[in-house]
Structure formats: structure tokens, C-alpha cells
Write an enzyme that holds these catalytic residues in place. Structure first.
Site, PDB file in Angstrom:
ATOM      1  N   GLU A   1      -3.843   2.337  -7.142  1.00  0.00           N
ATOM      2  CA  GLU A   1      -4.234   3.438  -6.262  1.00  0.00           C
ATOM      3  C   GLU A   1      -3.293   4.617  -6.492  1.00  0.00           C
ATOM      4  OE1 GLU A   1      -6.630   2.056  -2.577  1.00  0.00           O
ATOM      5  OE2 GLU A   1      -4.510   2.049  -2.080  1.00  0.00           O
TER       6      GLU A   1
ATOM      7  N   HIS B   1       0.855  -1.194   0.000  1.00  0.00           N
ATOM      8  CA  HIS B   1       0.000   0.000   0.000  1.00  0.00           C
ATOM      9  C   HIS B   1       0.893   1.247   0.000  1.00  0.00           C
ATOM     10  CE1 HIS B   1      -2.808   3.084   1.261  1.00  0.00           C
ATOM     11  NE2 HIS B   1      -3.758   2.287   0.801  1.00  0.00           N
TER      12      HIS B   1
HETATM   13  P1  13P Z   1      -9.688   6.659   0.236  1.00  0.00           P
HETATM   14  O1  13P Z   1     -10.818   5.795  -0.254  1.00  0.00           O
HETATM   15  O2  13P Z   1      -9.957   7.275   1.576  1.00  0.00           O
HETATM   16  O3  13P Z   1      -9.264   7.647  -0.803  1.00  0.00           O
HETATM   17  O4  13P Z   1      -8.421   5.680   0.489  1.00  0.00           O
HETATM   18  C1  13P Z   1      -8.009   4.849  -0.542  1.00  0.00           C
HETATM   19  C2  13P Z   1      -7.040   3.862  -0.014  1.00  0.00           C
HETATM   20  O5  13P Z   1      -5.915   4.190   0.300  1.00  0.00           O
HETATM   21  C3  13P Z   1      -7.509   2.475   0.149  1.00  0.00           C
HETATM   22  O6  13P Z   1      -6.451   1.594   0.332  1.00  0.00           O
END
Ligand code: 13P
Length: 260
Positions: free
Chosen positions: A167, A95
Site C-alpha cells: 500500500e 498498516h
Molecule cells: P483507500 O482504498 O481509501 O485508498 O484506502 C486504502 C487503505 O488504506 C486500505 O488499507
């Protein structure tokens, strides 16, 4: 496995009462929703979440991170076996918050990814460019590097063995410098087309085409239908909006309604 995944990342939020109540609320509705719901909980929540999940069918506990080794002198870390002992079926790997706050990359992430596979934990490998990378037009180069450094040399015979979650750091609602928006349809298609092609090159047509590709970053009940309608996207990874049963269930319903 269901064709879609609706994944919560609670990050470092909650307490025992919160985790139990949220899991119970989700469990009472998810049986009517056709998606696999995955709860990436802090290790301190494993006991309460796994108890609340007893008897659930399309819902699973996940770790937010695991150590690359089986056991030993690694203060503060959680092993794959520990997570599995509580019934975890998945774990996040790489992550962006682990990359930034714990300087994880390359060999460490590869070792964690392999550790998950070796212990029958389905890794969800997270990757994504920073705002600076994006401004410098380096998005695909950075993503290519992040995927290659973990996946090169890894043998996978089944596309259900792991998933990928794109992400972009600039889209994560809580990240410094967040643009506070999800990528446009064109931005998503450009990235996911590239990633799919890369998976096919690495793992061949059958496996490469069946690896689930997820999106995460500012996913909310009111934008998820548009995101999930992208033909490459099989699920979402949700931070802030996963902390309330109502908004996370609305997201799960939209994911389950994904047009084929
Ligand atoms: P948000 O949905 O708060 O933008 O966070 C995304 C995230 O980092 C999920 O792993």
C-alpha cells in the site's frame, strides 16, 4: 483458501447499525462470488459483524491490529485471543496509519506478526513507501527494509500462513499528500517482481511463490480489473470503496474474475 482475497479495511468508520447492515448486504451476495472476502473491522464492531457473519462460508472477520502480548496492562488494545474469540481469522499488521499515528515499526511489528502466527490468525503485513520516499527514488530500498525488519528470522512452512499487502502511502485516498491514483502497471510490476523474488529468497521456491501478494490504495470498482490483471496480484485491500456494499461487491466480482 480461495486463490484470491478481497479485503475491506473499514478503518475507524461506522456504528452498530452500519456494520450489521453492511455485513448482511455483503453476505447475501458473496456466496455467489468466488473470492474470499475479509472484513477488517474496528474492535467495537466485532460483536455485530461476527453475528451477521453466522453461516457465511467465504467471508471472515479480521482485526485491524492486535497487541504483541497475550494480555495485560495495555489500555485501548485488542489481543489476538480477543479477536479470535469473536471468530476473527485474519489481522492486519503494520498498516501505514498504525506506522504514522502510533509510530509502529521494526521489533513491534515483528512481535505482532509472530503473535498472529502463534495464535492462528493469518497476518496481512502492510508495507509501502511515502511520497517523499518515492520522490527520492527510495521505493525499493524502503520496501526491502520494511519487509526484512518483520520477516527476517521468521520461520514459515506454508505460503498460506500470511499475506503481504503493498500500500504505497501516496496512493491511499485519505492520506495527506495522496496523489489520488493507483500506481501504473509498470510501477506495480516493478514492486511486485521485487517482492516475489525477495519471498523466494527468504522462504524458498515453494513457500515464497505461494504467499499471496495484495495491492491497496485507491482501489475502486472502475480500476480494480486493471489492477487484478497484474500477474503478481492475488487480491486487494480496500478502504473508502469498502464502505458501500455495492462498490465493494463490484470489486469482489472483478477480483473473482481474475484471469489466471
Ligand atoms: P483507500 O482504498 O481509501 O485508498 O484506502 C486504502 C487503505 O488504506 C486500505 O488499507
Amino acid at each position: 483458501m480461495s486463490p484470491t482475497l478481497t479485503v475491506a479495511n473499514w478503518k475507524m468508520n461506522g456504528n452498530r447499525r452500519f456494520w450489521s447492515e453492511l455485513t448482511q448486504s455483503l453476505k447475501s451476495e458473496i456466496q455467489y462470488i468466488e473470492t474470499n472476502m475479509v472484513l477488517c473491522a474496528p474492535s467495537a464492531a466485532f460483536y455485530d459483524v461476527s453475528r451477521a457473519l453466522e453461516g457465511a462460508t467465504n467471508m471472515a472477520l479480521a482485526a485491524q491490529d492486535i497487541h504483541a502480548e497475550d494480555s495485560g496492562a495495555h489500555t485501548g488494545d485488542t489481543s489476538a485471543e480477543m479477536a479470535k474469540d469473536f471468530g476473527a481469522k485474519f489481522t492486519l499488521v503494520g498498516h501505514s496509519e498504525r506506522r504514522m499515528e502510533h509510530f509502529e515499526k521494526g521489533d513491534v511489528l515483528k512481535a505482532k506478526f509472530k503473535q498472529a502466527l502463534n495464535h492462528d490468525l493469518h497476518p496481512i503485513l502492510c508495507f509501502g513507501e511515502s511520497l517523499e520516499d518515492k520522490k527520492n527514488d527510495q521505493t525499493l530500498t524502503v520496501l526491502d527494509g520494511q519487509l526484512s525488519e518483520v520477516l527476517d528470522g521468521v520461520e514459515v512452512l506454508d505460503g498460506d500462513a500470511f499475506s503481504l499487502a503493498y500500500e504505497p502511502v501516496w496512493a491511499i485516498s485519505s492520506s495527506a499528500g495522496s496523489l489520488g491514483r493507483e500506481p501504473s502497471e509498470d510501477e506495480l510490476t516493478q514492486v511486485f517482481e521485487f517482492v516475489r523474488q525477495k519471498m523466494v529468497e527468504k522462504f524458498g521456491e515453494t513457500v515464497g511463490n505461494s504467499i499471496k501478494l495484495l495491492y491497496g490504495g485507491s482501489v475502486k470498482a472502475d480500476n480494480v480489473a486493471k489492477i487484478i490483471s497484474n500477474r503478481y496480484i492475488a487480491g486487494v485491500l480496500v478502504g473508502g470503496a469498502s464502505l458501500k456494499a455495492e462498490s465493494f461487491l463490484a470489486i469482489a466480482r472483478a477480483v473473482a474474475a481474475k484471469p489466471n
